[in-house]
Design an enzyme around this catalytic site. Sequence first.
Site, mmCIF file in Angstrom:
data_model
loop_
_atom_site.group_PDB
_atom_site.id
_atom_site.type_symbol
_atom_site.label_atom_id
_atom_site.label_comp_id
_atom_site.label_asym_id
_atom_site.label_seq_id
_atom_site.Cartn_x
_atom_site.Cartn_y
_atom_site.Cartn_z
ATOM 1 N N LYS A 96 -17.152 18.580 0.555
ATOM 2 C CA LYS A 96 -16.368 19.707 1.053
ATOM 3 C C LYS A 96 -15.967 20.575 -0.127
ATOM 4 O O LYS A 96 -15.305 20.118 -1.054
ATOM 5 C CB LYS A 96 -15.131 19.208 1.799
ATOM 6 N N ARG A 142 -7.229 28.790 8.539
ATOM 7 C CA ARG A 142 -5.843 28.612 8.089
ATOM 8 C C ARG A 142 -4.901 29.535 8.858
ATOM 9 O O ARG A 142 -3.739 29.192 9.070
ATOM 10 C CB ARG A 142 -5.757 28.809 6.572
ATOM 11 N N LYS A 174 -6.922 24.753 -3.506
ATOM 12 C CA LYS A 174 -7.297 23.357 -3.222
ATOM 13 C C LYS A 174 -8.355 22.837 -4.199
ATOM 14 O O LYS A 174 -9.049 21.870 -3.922
ATOM 15 C CB LYS A 174 -7.770 23.244 -1.767
ATOM 16 N N GLU A 233 -20.514 12.298 -4.322
ATOM 17 C CA GLU A 233 -19.454 12.139 -3.317
ATOM 18 C C GLU A 233 -19.997 11.482 -2.045
ATOM 19 O O GLU A 233 -19.370 10.605 -1.452
ATOM 20 C CB GLU A 233 -18.862 13.505 -2.940
ATOM 21 N N LYS A 278 -19.751 20.848 3.997
ATOM 22 C CA LYS A 278 -18.913 21.940 4.497
ATOM 23 C C LYS A 278 -18.529 22.871 3.368
ATOM 24 O O LYS A 278 -18.124 22.376 2.316
ATOM 25 C CB LYS A 278 -17.651 21.327 5.110
ATOM 26 N N SER A 307 -15.037 28.647 9.942
ATOM 27 C CA SER A 307 -14.389 29.807 10.554
ATOM 28 C C SER A 307 -14.834 31.141 9.953
ATOM 29 O O SER A 307 -15.085 32.104 10.680
ATOM 30 C CB SER A 307 -12.869 29.666 10.446
ATOM 31 N N TYR A 328 -17.988 26.950 15.930
ATOM 32 C CA TYR A 328 -17.196 27.698 16.912
ATOM 33 C C TYR A 328 -18.090 28.472 17.872
ATOM 34 O O TYR A 328 -17.599 29.131 18.775
ATOM 35 C CB TYR A 328 -16.230 28.647 16.188
HETATM 36 C C1 PBG Z 1 -8.177 20.815 6.802
HETATM 37 C C2 PBG Z 1 -9.403 21.517 7.243
HETATM 38 C C3 PBG Z 1 -9.837 22.815 6.904
HETATM 39 C C4 PBG Z 1 -10.963 23.075 7.673
HETATM 40 C C5 PBG Z 1 -11.209 21.921 8.416
HETATM 41 N N1 PBG Z 1 -10.250 20.969 8.128
HETATM 42 C C6 PBG Z 1 -9.237 23.838 6.030
HETATM 43 C C7 PBG Z 1 -9.045 23.563 4.606
HETATM 44 O O1 PBG Z 1 -9.553 22.590 4.032
HETATM 45 O O2 PBG Z 1 -8.301 24.332 3.998
HETATM 46 C C8 PBG Z 1 -11.718 24.366 7.686
HETATM 47 C C9 PBG Z 1 -12.450 24.677 8.930
HETATM 48 C C10 PBG Z 1 -12.895 26.081 9.049
HETATM 49 O O3 PBG Z 1 -12.672 26.941 8.191
HETATM 50 O O4 PBG Z 1 -13.501 26.377 10.094
HETATM 51 N N2 PBG Z 1 -8.258 19.942 5.770
#
Ligand code: PBG
Length: 325
Positions: free
Chosen positions: A196, A206, A218, A234, A249, A275, A314
């Site tokens: 990720k 968010r 992050k 990982e 991701k 998203s 989505y």
């Molecule tokens: C939370 C999480 C996130 C997403 C999925 N789980 C956001 C992040 O890590 O800040 C993102 C999903 C998306 O953008 O569609 N840990």
Amino acid sequence: MYLQRRNRILRQSPALRSMVAETTLLPQHLIAPLFIDEGEGLVTEIASMPGYYRRSVDGTVKEAKELWAKGIRSVLLFIKCKDEWKDNTGREAWNDNGLMQRSIKAIKMAVPDMVVMTDVALDPYSSYGHDGIVENGQIVNDPTVEALVKMSISHAKAGADLVAPSDMMDGRIGAIRKGLEENGFTNTGIMAYSAKYASCFYGPFRDALDSAPGFGDKKTYQMNYANRLEAIKETLLDVEEGADIVMVKPALSYLDIIREVKNQVTVPVSAYNISGEYAMIKAAAKMGWIDEDKAILETLTSIRRAGADLIATYFVHDFVRIIGA
Ligand code: PBG
């Protein structure tokens, strides 16, 4: 002109093209992320994700039923936590009567065969909006992992089929596997967000959950998008620790990573079409700059072609509409 080989022969007609298509895209390949809120009869469109909604549990159950009827086999749950229940420990995350736990039960009751997956990370519950517990401005690994184990067990108790840790703390897959085993949840699986990346494309998500980090970013836990080998490191570690499915991701800027991971592991690989990737297509379509339905099919097929067995996206509703399911 004499040609020994004419590659266009197999592209002549829709029938021929479909016969030799190397990649399939079917409803059972897709995972529907659902955003859940407190209340009743509540439906809120997410401003930066046009056509996507946050619903209260009643509406979410209805949506799960509809998705099941159209061939979708899995949902991935996210909840929006009330501000007054957020703190630095994220303790609302393992409240057995919390919104997540009530949602799991309600969906499993209404659509027992639906594969229910749950997001496991502290960010929606954290007063700092981080995926971990904060001490002196740092996100501390080991206390966070303890919290994630409690959260996972609570989701399993409520009936989740797979927990999906999305936090990127070290050692959490092994710890969660051990916690599930020790508590008798031997049928609960783990879909690990293994690779990720720290991505700007999470922005709209968010907004949906009001979970943007309150300070900093992050980057001390999510990966640097400049790296490829690190994704393999990982992912292999998560498989060793007991992940049933691994995930890459985001998806679109990371198709190379999906392929690399697919070539290295024997567990199913999923990818999260996130998203910001959804928002870009919706925005361009709204402007009349691209054909939305074609863009959706091309995008999802390319993620499958890259190596994803499963795609969280989505576009699930759009997809079932397009194929006429
Ligand atoms: C939370 C999480 C996130 C997403 C999925 N789980 C956001 C992040 O890590 O800040 C993102 C999903 C998306 O953008 O569609 N840990």
